[in-house]
Design a protein around this motif. Structure first.
Motif, short mmCIF file in Angstrom:
data_model
loop_
_atom_site.label_atom_id
_atom_site.label_comp_id
_atom_site.label_asym_id
_atom_site.label_seq_id
_atom_site.Cartn_x
_atom_site.Cartn_y
_atom_site.Cartn_z
N TYR A 147 -19.26 2.51 41.18
CA TYR A 147 -19.79 2.20 42.51
C TYR A 147 -20.84 3.25 42.92
CZ TYR A 147 -20.26 2.33 47.54
OH TYR A 147 -20.79 2.40 48.79
N GLU A 148 -20.52 4.53 42.74
CA GLU A 148 -21.44 5.60 43.14
C GLU A 148 -22.77 5.49 42.43
OE1 GLU A 148 -19.63 9.42 42.58
OE2 GLU A 148 -17.91 8.93 43.87
N ARG A 149 -22.75 5.02 41.18
CA ARG A 149 -23.99 4.92 40.41
C ARG A 149 -24.75 3.63 40.71
NH1 ARG A 149 -20.78 8.64 39.00
NH2 ARG A 149 -21.35 10.28 37.55
N LEU A 150 -24.04 2.56 41.07
CA LEU A 150 -24.71 1.29 41.34
C LEU A 150 -25.21 1.17 42.77
CD1 LEU A 150 -22.42 -1.33 39.54
CD2 LEU A 150 -24.42 -0.14 38.65
N ALA A 151 -24.53 1.79 43.72
CA ALA A 151 -24.89 1.63 45.14
C ALA A 151 -26.36 1.97 45.42
CB ALA A 151 -23.96 2.45 46.02
N PRO A 152 -26.92 3.07 44.87
CA PRO A 152 -28.33 3.37 45.15
C PRO A 152 -29.32 2.36 44.56
CG PRO A 152 -27.18 5.32 44.33
CD PRO A 152 -26.27 4.16 44.13
N LEU A 153 -28.85 1.53 43.62
CA LEU A 153 -29.72 0.54 42.99
C LEU A 153 -29.75 -0.78 43.75
CD1 LEU A 153 -28.66 1.14 39.26
CD2 LEU A 153 -30.65 2.07 40.46
N GLY A 154 -28.98 -0.88 44.83
CA GLY A 154 -29.01 -2.10 45.64
C GLY A 154 -27.79 -2.99 45.48
N LEU A 155 -26.68 -2.43 45.07
CA LEU A 155 -25.44 -3.18 44.96
C LEU A 155 -25.11 -3.85 46.30
CD1 LEU A 155 -22.87 -3.72 43.23
CD2 LEU A 155 -21.94 -1.61 44.19
N LYS A 156 -24.75 -5.14 46.25
CA LYS A 156 -24.49 -5.87 47.49
C LYS A 156 -23.00 -5.89 47.86
CE LYS A 156 -28.61 -8.59 47.18
NZ LYS A 156 -29.21 -9.74 46.61
N HIS A 157 -22.12 -6.11 46.89
CA HIS A 157 -20.69 -6.10 47.16
C HIS A 157 -19.95 -5.62 45.91
CE1 HIS A 157 -16.56 -7.49 47.73
NE2 HIS A 157 -16.80 -7.20 48.99
N TYR A 158 -18.98 -4.77 46.13
CA TYR A 158 -18.23 -4.14 45.03
C TYR A 158 -16.74 -4.24 45.32
CZ TYR A 158 -16.28 -0.25 42.27
OH TYR A 158 -15.54 0.54 41.42
N THR A 159 -15.98 -4.65 44.31
CA THR A 159 -14.52 -4.61 44.38
C THR A 159 -14.04 -3.76 43.21
OG1 THR A 159 -14.42 -6.82 45.35
CG2 THR A 159 -12.40 -5.96 44.36
N GLY A 160 -13.31 -2.71 43.52
CA GLY A 160 -12.75 -1.85 42.48
C GLY A 160 -11.24 -2.03 42.43
N VAL A 161 -10.71 -2.14 41.22
CA VAL A 161 -9.27 -2.32 41.02
C VAL A 161 -8.79 -1.22 40.08
CG1 VAL A 161 -7.48 -3.86 40.11
CG2 VAL A 161 -9.46 -4.82 41.29
N ASP A 162 -7.72 -0.56 40.47
CA ASP A 162 -7.14 0.47 39.60
C ASP A 162 -5.64 0.52 39.80
OD1 ASP A 162 -8.47 2.83 37.82
OD2 ASP A 162 -6.50 3.42 38.59
N LEU A 163 -4.95 0.92 38.74
CA LEU A 163 -3.50 1.04 38.77
C LEU A 163 -3.04 2.22 39.61
CD1 LEU A 163 -0.90 -0.17 37.53
CD2 LEU A 163 -1.20 1.38 35.60
N ALA A 164 -3.90 3.24 39.75
CA ALA A 164 -3.52 4.49 40.41
C ALA A 164 -3.99 4.52 41.87
CB ALA A 164 -4.10 5.68 39.66
N PRO A 165 -3.08 4.38 42.83
CA PRO A 165 -3.49 4.49 44.23
C PRO A 165 -4.18 5.82 44.55
CG PRO A 165 -1.29 3.55 44.08
CD PRO A 165 -1.67 4.01 42.70
N ARG A 166 -3.78 6.90 43.90
CA ARG A 166 -4.41 8.20 44.16
C ARG A 166 -5.89 8.19 43.80
NH1 ARG A 166 -6.03 11.70 47.13
NH2 ARG A 166 -6.34 13.79 46.36
N ALA A 167 -6.26 7.53 42.72
CA ALA A 167 -7.67 7.44 42.34
C ALA A 167 -8.45 6.72 43.43
CB ALA A 167 -7.82 6.70 41.01
N LEU A 168 -7.86 5.68 43.99
CA LEU A 168 -8.54 4.92 45.03
C LEU A 168 -8.70 5.75 46.30
CD1 LEU A 168 -6.75 1.48 44.53
CD2 LEU A 168 -8.92 2.26 43.54
N GLU A 169 -7.74 6.63 46.57
CA GLU A 169 -7.84 7.52 47.73
C GLU A 169 -8.99 8.52 47.56
OE1 GLU A 169 -4.04 9.42 48.15
OE2 GLU A 169 -3.01 7.51 48.47
N ILE A 170 -9.24 8.94 46.33
CA ILE A 170 -10.31 9.90 46.04
C ILE A 170 -11.68 9.23 46.17
CG2 ILE A 170 -11.35 11.33 44.22
CD1 ILE A 170 -8.46 11.74 43.14
N ALA A 171 -11.74 7.94 45.86
CA ALA A 171 -13.02 7.21 45.85
C ALA A 171 -13.70 7.29 47.20
CB ALA A 171 -12.77 5.75 45.47
N ASN A 172 -15.02 7.44 47.16
CA ASN A 172 -15.84 7.52 48.37
C ASN A 172 -16.77 6.31 48.38
OD1 ASN A 172 -17.21 8.33 50.63
ND2 ASN A 172 -18.45 9.84 49.55
#
Length: 197
Positions: free
Chosen positions: A59-84
């Motif tokens: 997401y961090e790398r695609l957002a500056p290129l004009g990403l319109k909508h992103y859904t991220g899925v991960d097994l680790a809730p802690r990783a998702l908490e770290i995500a910005n």
């Protein structure tokens, strides 16, 4: 090297301990660049599903290129908490790649499996189960770390997945890379595919 976690709790501990922080390092950026250009040039930036998103680095790398909508899925809730991520264009969901199902009516222009399919016994079956979640002209991006030992379990999984996606009656291979980081001494295999409908 320690063995990877197999449960959400184990992954949470690894993220909490910073085990995966190296993924932010510059020598990791090449594969993100390839995936980003693939999606951009295939006009697949409308709705991206990132399976095994970790801390949301794609997401961090695609957002500056004009990403319109992103859904991220991960097994680790802690990783998702770290995500910005920007909640106006991104959502994060805890889930397993073997069982995750998008909400009703959710379809994606691109589905990315970035360094996650090593954790599947049958990666080709996992990839195939996501085809119904693609829009008509959607693409699937694959990226897998390829160890130096050709006979490693990871390379055997890659070989099986590549063989499955070589089936021209089911898949169109749009691009295929062997990316080598001389700095890290690491190789990745990347492939962009589209299901034949």
């Amino acid at each position: 090297m320690s063995k990877n976690a197999t449960t959400a709790e184990g992954w949470d501990e690894e993220y909490e301990a910073g085990r995966w922080a190296f993924l932010r390092d510059l020598p990791e950026s090449g594969r993100y660049g390839i995936i980003g250009m693939w999606l951009l040039l295939n006009k697949a930036f409308d709705r991206v599903l990132d399976i095994g998103c970790g801390e949301g680095l794609l997401y961090e790398r695609l957002a500056p290129l004009g990403l319109k909508h992103y859904t991220g899925v991960d097994l680790a809730p802690r990783a998702l908490e770290i995500a910005n991520v920007d909640p106006s264009i991104a959502s994060l969901r805890a889930g397993d790649m073997h069982s995750f199902t998008p909400g009703e009516g959710e379809h994606y222009s691109a589905i990315v499996f970035n360094e996650v399919l090593h954790f599947a016994d049958d990666p080709a079956a996992v990839v195939s189960r996501y085809v119904p979640f693609l829009v008509e002209d959607g693409v699937i991006a694959l990226s897998m770390y390829s160890p130096k030992r050709p006979e490693s379990g990871a390379n055997k999984l890659i070989a099986r997945l590549w063989e499955a996606t070589d089936d021209a009656s089911r898949w169109q291979v749009l691009d295929d890379y062997r990316l080598v980081s001389d700095k890290k001494g690491v190789t990745w295999r990347l492939r962009l595919i589209k299901p034949v409908r």
